[in-house]
Design a protein around this motif. Structure first.
Motif, mmCIF file in Angstrom:
data_model
loop_
_atom_site.group_PDB
_atom_site.id
_atom_site.type_symbol
_atom_site.label_atom_id
_atom_site.label_comp_id
_atom_site.label_asym_id
_atom_site.label_seq_id
_atom_site.Cartn_x
_atom_site.Cartn_y
_atom_site.Cartn_z
ATOM 1 N N VAL A 128 0.865 -1.181 0.000
ATOM 2 C CA VAL A 128 0.000 0.000 0.000
ATOM 3 C C VAL A 128 0.897 1.225 0.000
ATOM 4 O O VAL A 128 1.983 1.211 0.579
ATOM 5 C CB VAL A 128 -0.917 0.017 1.256
ATOM 6 C CG1 VAL A 128 -1.449 1.413 1.547
ATOM 7 C CG2 VAL A 128 -2.078 -0.952 1.099
ATOM 8 N N GLU A 129 0.461 2.263 -0.706
ATOM 9 C CA GLU A 129 1.032 3.594 -0.492
ATOM 10 C C GLU A 129 -0.116 4.514 -0.120
ATOM 11 O O GLU A 129 -1.210 4.382 -0.656
ATOM 12 C CB GLU A 129 1.703 4.128 -1.760
ATOM 13 C CG GLU A 129 3.070 3.567 -2.008
ATOM 14 C CD GLU A 129 3.938 4.497 -2.865
ATOM 15 O OE1 GLU A 129 3.401 5.357 -3.576
ATOM 16 O OE2 GLU A 129 5.167 4.334 -2.811
ATOM 17 N N THR A 130 0.133 5.430 0.774
ATOM 18 C CA THR A 130 -0.873 6.451 1.051
ATOM 19 C C THR A 130 -0.361 7.786 0.517
ATOM 20 O O THR A 130 0.840 7.953 0.291
ATOM 21 C CB THR A 130 -1.159 6.576 2.556
ATOM 22 O OG1 THR A 130 0.055 6.895 3.236
ATOM 23 C CG2 THR A 130 -1.713 5.278 3.116
ATOM 24 N N ARG A 131 -1.280 8.702 0.294
ATOM 25 C CA ARG A 131 -0.879 10.055 -0.108
ATOM 26 C C ARG A 131 0.072 10.626 0.950
ATOM 27 O O ARG A 131 0.066 10.170 2.100
ATOM 28 C CB ARG A 131 -2.132 10.926 -0.246
ATOM 29 C CG ARG A 131 -2.865 11.020 1.069
ATOM 30 C CD ARG A 131 -4.204 11.732 0.984
ATOM 31 N NE ARG A 131 -4.693 11.903 2.339
ATOM 32 C CZ ARG A 131 -5.940 11.663 2.752
ATOM 33 N NH1 ARG A 131 -6.870 11.287 1.891
ATOM 34 N NH2 ARG A 131 -6.263 11.833 4.016
ATOM 35 N N SER A 132 0.853 11.641 0.572
ATOM 36 C CA SER A 132 1.837 12.216 1.496
ATOM 37 C C SER A 132 1.212 13.140 2.532
ATOM 38 O O SER A 132 1.870 13.497 3.507
ATOM 39 C CB SER A 132 2.882 13.016 0.710
ATOM 40 O OG SER A 132 3.536 12.186 -0.214
ATOM 41 N N VAL A 133 -0.028 13.530 2.304
ATOM 42 C CA VAL A 133 -0.652 14.521 3.195
ATOM 43 C C VAL A 133 -1.827 13.927 3.955
ATOM 44 O O VAL A 133 -2.485 12.993 3.494
ATOM 45 C CB VAL A 133 -1.159 15.749 2.399
ATOM 46 C CG1 VAL A 133 -0.004 16.414 1.659
ATOM 47 C CG2 VAL A 133 -2.260 15.361 1.421
ATOM 48 N N GLU A 134 -2.070 14.469 5.125
ATOM 49 C CA GLU A 134 -3.259 14.158 5.922
ATOM 50 C C GLU A 134 -3.836 15.478 6.413
ATOM 51 O O GLU A 134 -3.107 16.468 6.542
ATOM 52 C CB GLU A 134 -2.882 13.287 7.135
ATOM 53 C CG GLU A 134 -2.324 11.912 6.791
ATOM 54 C CD GLU A 134 -3.354 10.990 6.133
ATOM 55 O OE1 GLU A 134 -4.559 11.114 6.431
ATOM 56 O OE2 GLU A 134 -2.939 10.162 5.292
ATOM 57 N N ARG B 283 -5.933 5.639 9.048
ATOM 58 C CA ARG B 283 -6.964 6.371 8.309
ATOM 59 C C ARG B 283 -7.371 5.622 7.036
ATOM 60 O O ARG B 283 -8.547 5.498 6.699
ATOM 61 C CB ARG B 283 -6.425 7.780 7.974
ATOM 62 C CG ARG B 283 -7.433 8.734 7.350
ATOM 63 C CD ARG B 283 -7.390 8.750 5.828
ATOM 64 N NE ARG B 283 -6.031 8.841 5.319
ATOM 65 C CZ ARG B 283 -5.687 8.408 4.129
ATOM 66 N NH1 ARG B 283 -6.576 7.849 3.323
ATOM 67 N NH2 ARG B 283 -4.426 8.505 3.716
ATOM 68 N N TYR B 284 -6.375 5.066 6.333
ATOM 69 C CA TYR B 284 -6.630 4.288 5.099
ATOM 70 C C TYR B 284 -7.529 3.087 5.397
ATOM 71 O O TYR B 284 -8.439 2.778 4.628
ATOM 72 C CB TYR B 284 -5.281 3.839 4.538
ATOM 73 C CG TYR B 284 -5.312 2.997 3.277
ATOM 74 C CD1 TYR B 284 -5.206 3.600 2.018
ATOM 75 C CD2 TYR B 284 -5.399 1.607 3.336
ATOM 76 C CE1 TYR B 284 -5.191 2.819 0.860
ATOM 77 C CE2 TYR B 284 -5.396 0.830 2.184
ATOM 78 C CZ TYR B 284 -5.291 1.445 0.946
ATOM 79 O OH TYR B 284 -5.280 0.679 -0.192
ATOM 80 N N GLN C 49 7.799 4.335 2.248
ATOM 81 C CA GLN C 49 7.617 5.709 1.770
ATOM 82 C C GLN C 49 8.415 6.689 2.601
ATOM 83 O O GLN C 49 8.828 6.406 3.709
ATOM 84 C CB GLN C 49 6.129 6.096 1.885
ATOM 85 C CG GLN C 49 5.275 5.672 0.725
ATOM 86 C CD GLN C 49 3.846 6.175 0.891
ATOM 87 O OE1 GLN C 49 3.004 5.460 1.442
ATOM 88 N NE2 GLN C 49 3.570 7.379 0.419
#
Lengths: 441, 441
Positions: free
Chosen positions: A40-46, A91-92, A110
């Motif tokens: 999995v990769e998540t976006r860099s921002v939250e 969160r994901y 990441q």
């Protein structure tokens, strides 16, 4: 433009170091996959408000602003760069819960960012490689024993010093602190967490000041933190301190299971170390910290633990356990000590020489055949004298130079290390396997 | 915590899509290496003043601020996230010029960010895969012919629609515009760049308004932009327009060389398309744009070109040529069209069943042997009924379930797709190669 200078805390590598980093990441990734973790990769921002709720690292967030934004934009839905991969992952999981299968095993490799004041040896951008297992409602404890073995396997196959994983369980600490009558175990834990940095005398003071501990209680806390065993004998050592609490019993059993499983599969990998606390608030049971042997003074290079309430939505919770490998930290230490190198500065195995610019096409054709066979190949940038073309290869560590035959003559390939030269055809010649790719050692 | 929602412009994939992305990136990377490009990563941030000088994308920068910073901090040395990989690479070359060998061939596969207003189909965070070749002082033109072949090879081996690379040369346009008497060729280029979006009539108006073109001059500009040929015949078509200029001659020769080399190595990959302009200011010669066949209406998925003055220090310049593959754009299009899928949602090939929790250790041992042999393996999360354990595998697409033999009986492995079950030993059994890893198609 004048010569640019580095920015403190944002490391950059030269190509040979980047090749080593890729090798290390490749090995870690292969190990994670062989244990069945899905990528999995998540976006860099939250959203900033999410980042600000999660423990003490949250003070170190980089906030983003669109250069073109109206001032009013910068309010509620401000975004920050993630400072770890656990908070974004929680969160994901909540966001995609309906599409995932639980228990869910994922890995994530990441960059993360920490907006710290610049200081020596602190990274503000760095690469982490995380594994986590989350389940719905309940999570079996055996996963807490599995993760150290994965990390041990991932790093054990690399040409780096062995890693030593120190394991503790927050239930042990909290149960013990409650058992001796302390009413704010979280404050006591934060004080003990500073043991490596400030020493026992000042931790004792801090326990008095922030956790309301009497001198006897502070001493009892330090006695617990002194216990460190490579097997389950820590249980008897804790029992000998004479403290009783239900949570303590639960924690001791969980910790013994982790240490015993590790000892059975990989002796020497794990120790039970009751001084380990971990800064992040969200851990609720097992906690891990790992150091490279011989580099202990630089602090931990991997860390993790079990969190039971990081991800909850309504009355559903997703307990998890995770372990994070600090790739940039490990590489920074080893590069600093001159301990890792690559056999050349480019992937290239063969340089095809060019006799004159009119015959570049012939060299291109040789290169195309070699590449199709998986042999990394470049064509000489110019039709300079062959001596100069050979120096092009030498300076980069390219082991072979190929000379296309002129006017019907056979092609020849030269090993520029030995000087040996022999006839060859592009669809027949194969380099020794050790020369095909740069080697790392 | 309520259920989180996606943030517009920051795509995230589910694990099967991420496996596809890794497969695509792996193929691109292998191709770059087989052409001898060395890997580099740059930090995610650049000084804001550097980002703001480079063409029209520079309006779309995300600026960083440390949450803990004093207000005064936010001044001169403000940092922004990079919006491409070319500007950071030019800075990297200047910073490390003394440690690099020129010509320097590097690849770089990283996220970039654009702080755009959120809108449908626009990414604010996305993955690019770039190659560039830079040299000191002069750069041979043959590299401009090499890069499209690398991109064609990288994408040609993937299960995606073929790419078509449209090539032009800014010298052709500038020489031609000067040849017909226009004094601001850059303005004319910016107008022609909008041809795909606003059509010829409005481009003609724009040429009049912004580049001072007469109706006849505007018509001449549009005649040039109409020329598109799969071979070097565009040269005659341009000549037939009757315009003469030295720079035009130079550009035509360079463009013909690129198109002819491409046609010799990979017929159908490249076309000379004299309408291609590219938004970025820094290109000075060859420019590329590529689209996926069948997805032309979604715009270009790869782009690049030659830049002679992006990196200069004192009186040394580092001319370069680069090509960038928009990985996220390509995947977004193909996922949107339902065109790519993975054969399972986890890397796992074998699930080892657990008969009861007391015998988990036996299952762990089987898994350890299979993993050591490179076979991705999980152990069942619980000792539930075997039917439930098989469903765990089924839901994830794991093809095999392993049953450790109880009380001296032999182990058995079941292919849960066919239902076939057979005796096996963990150090002897091997799955068919097509089952070992998830397949992408």
């Amino acid at each position: 433009m004048s010569k640019p200078t580095p920015i403190s805390g944002f490391p950059e590598w030269l190509p040979p170091q980047r090749m080593i980093e890729q090798y290390v990441v490749g090995r870690i990734r292969d190990t994670f996959e062989v244990y069945g973790f899905a990528p999995v990769e998540t976006r860099s921002v939250e959203p900033l408000d999410q980042l600000l709720r999660k423990g003490e690292t949250s003070k170190e967030v980089y906030v983003l602003r669109r250069l073109q934004a109206e001032e009013a934009d910068a309010g509620d839905d401000a975004l920050g760069l993630h400072f770890d991969l656990t908070v974004p992952f929680a969160r994901y999981v909540l966001e995609n819960a309906g599409k995932l299968q639980f228990p869910f095993r994922r890995y994530q490799i990441q960059k993360v960012w920490r907006g710290e004041r610049p200081q020596e040896g602190r990274y503000r951008e760095f690469l982490q490689a995380d594994i986590d297992i989350v389940d719905r409602d309940t999570l079996p404890n055996h996963y807490e024993a599995e993760l150290p073995l994965v990390v041990g396997d991932a790093l054990g196959g690399l040409p780096i010093p062995p890693v030593r994983i120190r394991v503790n369980n927050r239930k042990v600490c909290e149960g013990y602190y409650r058992g001796i009558g302390l009413e704010d175990p979280a404050a006591a834990l934060r004080a003990v967490d500073k043991l490596d940095k400030i020493g026992p005398a000042r931790v004792a003071d801090l326990l008095g000041e922030t956790a309301g501990a009497s001198p006897a209680q502070a001493k009892a806390c330090l006695s617990l933190a002194e216990i460190c065993t490579p097997d389950a004998s820590f249980v008897d050592a804790v029992r000998a301190l004479g403290v009783r609490h239900e949570l303590l019993d639960e924690g001791l059993a969980e910790l013994a299971a982790v240490v015993e499983t590790a000892a059975a599969h990989r002796p020497g990998l794990c120790v039970a170390d009751l001084s380990i606390a971990r800064g992040l608030d969200y851990y609720t049971g097992t906690v891990y910290e790992a150091q490279l042997q011989g580099f202990e003074r630089f602090g931990s290079v991997c860390a993790g633990g079990r969190y039971d309430s990081l991800a909850t939505a309504g009355n559903v919770s997703y307990p998890g356990v995770g372990f994070s490998i600090g790739v940039t930290r490990i590489l920074g230490l080893l590069f600093g000590a001159g301990q890792l190198s690559a056999s050349r500065s480019v992937p290239t195995c063969v340089l095809v020489a060019v006799a004159d610019e009119e015959r570049r096409e012939a060299s291109d054709r040789v290169a195309a055949v070699l590449r199709r066979r998986g042999i990394p190949t470049e064509v000489s940038p110019t039709a300079a004298k062959f001596g100069k073309q050979i120096r092009y290869a030498e300076r980069r560590g390219i082991p072979y130079v190929w000379f296309p035959g002129l006017d019907g003559a056979a092609d020849e390939v030269k090993d520029i290390r030995s000087g040996k030269q022999a006839e060859a055809t592009p669809d027949g010649w194969t380099p020794p396997p050790t020369d095909l790719r740069p080697t790392i050692g």
